[in-house]
Design an enzyme around this catalytic site. Structure first.
Site, mmCIF file in Angstrom:
data_model
loop_
_atom_site.group_PDB
_atom_site.id
_atom_site.type_symbol
_atom_site.label_atom_id
_atom_site.label_comp_id
_atom_site.label_asym_id
_atom_site.label_seq_id
_atom_site.Cartn_x
_atom_site.Cartn_y
_atom_site.Cartn_z
ATOM 1 N N GLY A 37 26.339 -75.004 -27.351
ATOM 2 C CA GLY A 37 25.154 -74.313 -27.868
ATOM 3 C C GLY A 37 25.440 -74.140 -29.154
ATOM 4 O O GLY A 37 24.129 -73.748 -29.638
ATOM 5 N N GLU A 38 26.330 -73.974 -29.733
ATOM 6 C CA GLU A 38 26.425 -73.745 -31.198
ATOM 7 C C GLU A 38 25.568 -74.238 -32.107
ATOM 8 O O GLU A 38 25.681 -76.030 -31.943
ATOM 9 C CB GLU A 38 27.879 -73.262 -31.590
ATOM 10 C CG GLU A 38 28.563 -72.319 -31.218
ATOM 11 C CD GLU A 38 29.964 -72.023 -31.780
ATOM 12 O OE1 GLU A 38 30.333 -72.804 -32.542
ATOM 13 O OE2 GLU A 38 30.528 -71.030 -31.369
ATOM 14 N N ASP A 168 -9.366 -56.915 -32.955
ATOM 15 C CA ASP A 168 -8.636 -55.512 -33.003
ATOM 16 C C ASP A 168 -8.797 -54.790 -34.145
ATOM 17 O O ASP A 168 -9.335 -55.567 -35.249
ATOM 18 C CB ASP A 168 -7.206 -55.592 -32.189
ATOM 19 C CG ASP A 168 -6.259 -56.396 -33.166
ATOM 20 O OD1 ASP A 168 -6.750 -56.539 -34.250
ATOM 21 O OD2 ASP A 168 -5.237 -57.099 -32.625
ATOM 22 N N LYS A 191 -9.479 -52.737 -28.855
ATOM 23 C CA LYS A 191 -8.565 -53.202 -27.558
ATOM 24 C C LYS A 191 -7.480 -52.136 -27.242
ATOM 25 O O LYS A 191 -7.204 -51.004 -28.163
ATOM 26 C CB LYS A 191 -7.853 -54.413 -27.911
ATOM 27 C CG LYS A 191 -6.722 -54.215 -28.987
ATOM 28 C CD LYS A 191 -6.188 -55.645 -29.099
ATOM 29 C CE LYS A 191 -4.685 -55.322 -29.946
ATOM 30 N NZ LYS A 191 -3.909 -56.600 -29.997
ATOM 31 N N ARG A 193 -3.629 -52.415 -25.827
ATOM 32 C CA ARG A 193 -2.510 -53.396 -25.362
ATOM 33 C C ARG A 193 -1.943 -52.615 -24.053
ATOM 34 O O ARG A 193 -1.363 -51.680 -24.144
ATOM 35 C CB ARG A 193 -1.585 -53.543 -26.403
ATOM 36 C CG ARG A 193 -0.522 -54.315 -25.765
ATOM 37 C CD ARG A 193 0.443 -54.967 -27.404
ATOM 38 N NE ARG A 193 -0.529 -55.884 -28.068
ATOM 39 C CZ ARG A 193 -0.795 -57.351 -27.691
ATOM 40 N NH1 ARG A 193 -0.168 -57.736 -26.503
ATOM 41 N NH2 ARG A 193 -1.146 -58.021 -28.434
ATOM 42 N N ASP A 217 -8.007 -64.035 -36.668
ATOM 43 C CA ASP A 217 -6.714 -63.306 -36.505
ATOM 44 C C ASP A 217 -5.548 -64.070 -37.417
ATOM 45 O O ASP A 217 -5.796 -65.153 -37.676
ATOM 46 C CB ASP A 217 -6.490 -62.920 -35.119
ATOM 47 C CG ASP A 217 -5.593 -61.964 -34.799
ATOM 48 O OD1 ASP A 217 -5.218 -61.277 -35.999
ATOM 49 O OD2 ASP A 217 -5.568 -61.424 -33.650
ATOM 50 N N THR A 222 0.210 -65.283 -26.996
ATOM 51 C CA THR A 222 -0.249 -65.673 -25.485
ATOM 52 C C THR A 222 -1.729 -65.812 -25.224
ATOM 53 O O THR A 222 -2.090 -66.099 -24.263
ATOM 54 C CB THR A 222 0.453 -64.476 -24.562
ATOM 55 O OG1 THR A 222 -0.353 -63.238 -25.032
ATOM 56 C CG2 THR A 222 1.908 -64.490 -25.069
ATOM 57 N N GLY A 224 -3.807 -63.413 -25.226
ATOM 58 C CA GLY A 224 -4.162 -62.151 -24.371
ATOM 59 C C GLY A 224 -5.235 -61.390 -25.204
ATOM 60 O O GLY A 224 -6.241 -61.024 -24.675
#
Length: 306
Positions: A37-38, A168, A191, A193, A217, A222, A224
């Site tokens: 994985g390196e 927001d 909002k 969170r 924004d 996500t 949300g």
């Protein structure tokens, strides 16, 4: 001093687009993995004495792309690059610019320190989540904005009764800049969170009844925040003609499912990060390749003149 542009693996299409604007060929590098994985990184391009620009947005998988960037920087330094500039259109960990409870790390500062320690001389980024993130860096930061490009795209396509909406309080200044550019009114959704992906909207400041909202924004993660804002706007009587504008469309986790439920008119974004091939809403993409190319040309000309 010769300019060299190289792209990591996070967004090769954007690297090619920037190279095309600059009239360059992308520099050669190899990015691979060892069986454990390196990362295995090699810079095949001759960069000794060059002004090197490494393009690598830090979209998901964030940590992998960050480590790859650090290794590419180190490889360029060890091959004798005169100067290395990291071109990071989307900078991850920018939301970690302050400590809310005193029990968490200052992630933005830690990432800034790692980038500097790897050997980066300067950073180019686009629409940081917070302007305060620039203060985390001990190297010069070229903070670009895609807002004028996105606002200009909206100018001829906004509905007659449009209103710019901040989803927001943190995005109010951004909404005000869009509103000034387009000469439109502003509304703000308040909002709360609940978690990293769950948001509740509980109030709206400004007139939205019968209006076509344009939610603006810096990023959609996500979705949300967007979902909560759209639901609040519809309950307040806005027209079901919603446009969402964001510089960085990460669209992770439940984002696509949420956007599908919202039946948006369109999503307007940039190519700062790759986007999923199939999205449930009409998507309009404004390229930031010319914006990045101009910044590279300007910085290279300054380096040449020293």
């Amino acid at each position: 001093m010769r300019v060299t542009l190289m792209s990591g693996s996070s967004h090769p299409a954007l690297g090619e687009a920037v190279a095309k604007v600059l009239g360059l060929e992308l520099g050669r590098c190899v990015v691979d993995r060892f069986p454990d994985g390196e990362h295995h990184v090699e810079v095949a391009e001759e960069v000794r004495g060059c002004d090197v620009y490494l393009l690598q947005p830090l979209g998901p998988p964030v940590d992998s792309h960050l480590m790859e960037l650090l290794l590419l920087v180190d490889a360029c330094r060890r091959r004798g690059a005169a100067r290395v500039t990291a071109v990071v259109p989307y900078l991850a960990y920018a939301r970690h610019d302050r400590r809310e409870t005193g029990r968490e790390p200052l992630g933005a500062r830690l990432v800034a320190d790692m980038i500097r320690a790897a050997g980066v001389d300067r950073l180019i980024s686009v629409d940081l989540h917070s302007p305060a993130v620039e203060g985390c860096f001990n190297i010069p930061v070229e903070h670009l904005s895609a807002m004028p490009l996105l606002a200009e795209h909206l100018r001829g396509t906004a509905a007659p009764r449009s209103v710019i909406v901040s989803p927001d309080l943190g995005a109010v200044k951004r909404a005000e800049r869009y509103a000034a550019h387009l000469k439109l009114p502003v509304a703000v959704v308040h909002k709360r969170r609940m978690s990293g992906s769950e948001v509740q909207a509980h109030n709206i400041t400004g007139e939205v009844k019968g209006c076509a909202p344009i939610l603006v924004d810096d990023m959609i993660s996500t979705a949300g925040t967007i979902e909560a804002a759209v639901q609040a706007l519809l309950e307040a009587g806005c027209a079901p003609d919603v446009t969402v504008v964001a510089s960085h469309a990460l669209l992770v986790g439940p984002a696509i499912e949420r956007l599908q439920r919202l039946s948006l008119r369109r999503l307007l974004t940039t190519d700062s990060v790759p986007r999923p091939e199939r999205l449930p809403v009409p998507v309009e993409v404004v390229s930031i390749a010319p914006l990045l190319a101009r910044a590279i040309e300007s910085l290279h000309s300054g380096a040449q003149g020293r």
